[in-house]
Scaffold this motif. Structure first.
Motif, short mmCIF file in Angstrom:
data_model
loop_
_atom_site.label_atom_id
_atom_site.label_comp_id
_atom_site.label_asym_id
_atom_site.label_seq_id
_atom_site.Cartn_x
_atom_site.Cartn_y
_atom_site.Cartn_z
N MET A 96 -28.50 -23.59 -5.42
CA MET A 96 -27.21 -24.21 -5.13
C MET A 96 -27.16 -25.63 -5.69
SD MET A 96 -25.75 -25.00 -1.35
CE MET A 96 -26.96 -26.26 -1.03
N PHE A 131 -18.71 -20.71 -8.64
CA PHE A 131 -19.91 -21.04 -7.88
C PHE A 131 -20.29 -22.50 -8.02
CE2 PHE A 131 -21.89 -17.40 -5.91
CZ PHE A 131 -21.10 -16.39 -6.40
N GLN A 132 -19.99 -23.09 -9.19
CA GLN A 132 -20.43 -24.46 -9.43
C GLN A 132 -19.69 -25.42 -8.51
OE1 GLN A 132 -19.66 -22.23 -11.98
NE2 GLN A 132 -21.84 -21.81 -12.25
N GLY A 184 -7.43 -17.12 8.71
CA GLY A 184 -7.83 -16.68 7.38
C GLY A 184 -8.23 -17.88 6.56
N TYR A 213 -11.85 -19.09 10.29
CA TYR A 213 -11.48 -17.98 9.41
C TYR A 213 -10.81 -16.87 10.20
CZ TYR A 213 -11.90 -14.25 6.00
OH TYR A 213 -11.62 -13.22 5.13
N ALA A 229 -20.61 -27.46 -1.13
CA ALA A 229 -21.63 -27.10 -0.13
C ALA A 229 -22.67 -28.20 -0.02
CB ALA A 229 -22.28 -25.78 -0.52
N TYR A 234 -17.54 -21.70 10.48
CA TYR A 234 -16.65 -21.04 9.55
C TYR A 234 -15.88 -19.90 10.23
CZ TYR A 234 -15.41 -17.70 5.85
OH TYR A 234 -14.75 -16.81 5.06
N ALA A 235 -16.63 -19.10 11.00
CA ALA A 235 -16.06 -17.86 11.53
C ALA A 235 -14.83 -18.10 12.41
CB ALA A 235 -17.12 -17.09 12.31
N VAL A 282 -16.50 -18.81 -3.42
CA VAL A 282 -17.55 -17.91 -3.87
C VAL A 282 -17.35 -16.46 -3.47
CG1 VAL A 282 -19.29 -19.72 -3.99
CG2 VAL A 282 -19.04 -18.41 -1.89
N SER A 283 -16.48 -16.21 -2.49
CA SER A 283 -16.34 -14.81 -2.11
C SER A 283 -14.90 -14.46 -1.75
CB SER A 283 -17.26 -14.46 -0.93
OG SER A 283 -16.83 -15.14 0.23
N ILE A 297 -15.32 -23.57 0.69
CA ILE A 297 -16.56 -23.12 0.05
C ILE A 297 -16.60 -21.60 -0.02
CG2 ILE A 297 -19.07 -23.05 0.28
CD1 ILE A 297 -18.87 -25.81 1.67
N ALA A 298 -16.34 -20.98 1.14
CA ALA A 298 -16.39 -19.52 1.18
C ALA A 298 -15.36 -18.91 0.24
CB ALA A 298 -16.18 -19.03 2.60
N SER A 319 -15.66 -25.77 4.98
CA SER A 319 -16.38 -24.48 5.02
C SER A 319 -15.50 -23.34 4.51
CB SER A 319 -16.86 -24.19 6.44
OG SER A 319 -15.78 -24.20 7.33
N GLY A 367 -18.06 -24.57 -5.79
CA GLY A 367 -18.44 -24.20 -4.42
C GLY A 367 -19.75 -24.84 -4.03
N SER A 368 -20.71 -24.84 -4.97
CA SER A 368 -22.02 -25.44 -4.69
C SER A 368 -21.89 -26.93 -4.44
CB SER A 368 -22.97 -25.20 -5.85
OG SER A 368 -23.18 -23.84 -6.03
#
Lengths: 282, 285
Positions: free
Chosen positions: B34, B252-253, B230, B226, B259, B222-223, B244-245, B240-241, B237, B255-256
């Motif tokens: 990361m 990713f860059q 949503g 989210y 992070a 995060y949860a 990447v997803s 970031i999520a 957080s 996001g990293s």
């Protein structure tokens, strides 16, 4: 408060009791609301439901998707916890008894997950293990691998403090003086004496695995639906059945907490540790 | 310490090998990866500070950092104040009752993320039980409370901070000796003056330590957010999520880099905690 100038006598005061009652009400309100929602048959425009039913519980417990989610989570939990114990207990023991200087390193590793929460740790994991030589994302293996990291603190804390209460160093020395080998002494004297601490670690790890959402969501997604993923999806489709899932989950946590508390109170099997004067606390 | 021979030393270190490999593969390497990614450009090449510059200049990411800090700060402050009051009240209870309250707090710390968000939706969502109740009672201002906003999110965060804060704050009260209270009472100080000049100042380092744990706890969450909104609410957080997803094309860059920023803030909070713990230990608390 101002008038309580009788300092020693701990009188029955109304203030603290009221504060705690309000606190309990506040903490239990969401749980009670969820419980009511899950057993309500008709709850349209009244404060409390007008009639009750258990059909939503019947619904989720006859839904193969839910049952499979529970089984999957159990499977991940069992595999992670057994692997975690098999790998970590000997290490904690060896470091605690023979290489105390190196314990600091283990402590750092145990604390790392707190500084790198799942949402942060997941990035590197996705990059490393989706594709490449070891494609793990989307499978149960990546979950086991990362939950192992996340349960480290529970195993370390519980096992380390059990070793401390039984004075593992003294026990090992005594065993060796009496002619026992190290491995033999570990298996026959140390392990049986730390089992209750180990069990606490297992239970705490299980409640972690059952409550984990982020890693599951980011690393595995829909391919391996765990209980929390199931709940997240159910929440969008049917409120009552989602609330039945929440209540079931909470009962599970309640059960685990109760057992942990019971185990925490009992002394390790028949062994009476003599507290050293001024010795290790906690 | 127990004695060991050189061969036994080697055998024992062999015991540690599986754990070392595991930690390297699933803890250290991902973090290193990361870090490296955060210094790459969008195509995953070269060395650049571009991702960090982007994070600190774009409005949306600055706002995410700000929102995360704000939510973490407010929820921690409110959480710790309530925990202090409750923690003190708990010390005044009988022992059996005390254990039970602590067990309840411990249990409720598991009630976070998706289940918590869902429970609050049942209570205060658009058709929630309390929302309907407030409507019936004609309390329009309460009925209009929107759970899916920052205030709603704060409510959830405060809820899950309180039991954790109680568990952390309660032991601090053990440092306050009954004799001190007696002494100050004998010298004519009121209970208020005792806490103002002796109690709270003595507890302050430990309170700050607890505070930093709560901050870290909220920043990394995060949860809960989210599950509630949503990817709509702009938190670090969540960003970031999403990078990447999420549904958008992954980066990713960037996001990293975000992070790493989040991890740095959390590390700072943890060092503060460590430092405060040492400080209070030196003072004999």
């Amino acid at each position: 408060m101002r008038r309580s100038s009788q300092p020693v006598a701990r009188r029955k005061e109304a203030g603290p009791t009221i504060i705690i009652a309000v606190l309990l009400l506040y903490l239990f309100l969401p749980i009670v609301a969820t419980l009511l929602f899950s057993i309500a048959k008709d709850w349209q425009s009244s404060i409390l439901p007008t009639s009750y039913t258990l059909s939503w519980y019947g619904h989720i417990f006859s839904d193969p998707r839910f049952l499979f989610a529970v089984l999957r989570t159990l499977l991940v939990g069992v595999l992670t916890v057994s692997l975690g114990l098999a790998v970590m207990v000997p290490v904690i023991f060896v470091l605690a008894v023979y290489f105390p200087k190196w314990e600091k390193l283990l402590q750092i590793s145990v604390l790392l997950p707190f500084a790198f929460p799942p949402v942060v740790a997941a990035i590197g994991l996705i990059k490393l293990y989706s594709g490449g030589p070891v494609p793990l994302t989307g499978t149960i293996w990546i979950l086991i691998a990362v939950y192992f990291i996340l349960i480290q603190p529970f195993i370390y804390q519980s096992v380390r403090s059990s070793l401390r209460t039984i004075h593992a160093q003294d026990l090992m020395e005594a065993a060796e003086v009496l002619g026992s080998g190290k491995v033999n002494a570990f298996l026959r004297i140390i392990l049986p004496n730390i089992w209750s601490g180990t069990l606490v670690a297992c239970l705490l790890s299980f409640s972690m695995v059952f409550g984990e959402f982020v890693m599951g969501r980011m690393l595995v997604g829909g391919e391996f639906e765990t209980v929390q993923q199931y709940l997240y999806n159910a929440m969008k489709v049917s409120g009552p059945s989602a609330s039945a899932v929440v209540v079931t989950y909470f009962l599970f946590i309640f059960l685990i907490s109760g057992i942990v508390l019971k185990l925490g109170r009992r002394k390790p099997g028949g062994y009476l540790a003599h507290p050293k004067p001024g010795g290790e606390d906690q | 310490m127990a004695r060991t021979g050189p061969i036994q030393n080697k055998i024992m270190l062999l015991v540690c090998l599986p754990l070392l490999i595991w930690i390297a593969a699933f803890e250290l390497l991902p973090i290193a990866g990361m870090l490296v990614m955060s210094f790459q450009d969008d195509s995953g090449q070269g060395f650049s500070l571009g991702q960090y510059i982007r994070a600190f200049t774009s409005d949306i990411y600055l706002q995410a950092i700000w929102n995360s800090l704000k939510v973490a700060l407010i929820s921690s402050i409110v959480g710790i104040i309530i925990a202090l009051v409750c923690g003190y009240a708990i010390t005044r209870l009988s022992e059996g009752f005390r254990d039970r309250i602590l067990m309840v707090s411990n249990m409720i710390t598991n009630f976070v993320g998706v289940p918590l968000a869902f429970a609050y939706m049942i209570m205060l969502g658009n058709n929630g039980a309390f929302t309907l109740l407030f409507q019936k009672l004609g309390l329009d201002s309460l009925a209009k409370f929107d759970l899916y906003t920052e205030n709603g999110l704060l409510m959830l965060y405060i809820y899950y901070q309180i039991p954790l804060a109680i568990l952390l704050v309660y032991p601090i009260f053990h440092g306050i000796r009954e004799e001190w209270k007696e002494a100050s009472a004998l010298l004519g100080a009121s209970a208020w003056r005792f806490w103002r000049h002796i109690g709270i100042p003595m507890m302050l380092p430990s309170i700050l330590g607890t505070f930093s744990i709560l901050i870290a706890n909220a920043l990394g969450a995060y949860a809960t957010a989210y599950a509630l909104t949503g990817s709509n609410f702009n938190l670090l957080s969540i960003r970031i999520a999403a990078l990447v997803s999420g549904d958008i094309f992954p980066n990713f860059q960037l996001g990293s880099a975000l992070a790493v920023i989040l991890a740095l803030i959390m590390l700072l909070a943890m060092f503060l905690n460590e430092w405060m713990t040492r400080y209070s230990r030196r003072r004999g608390l």
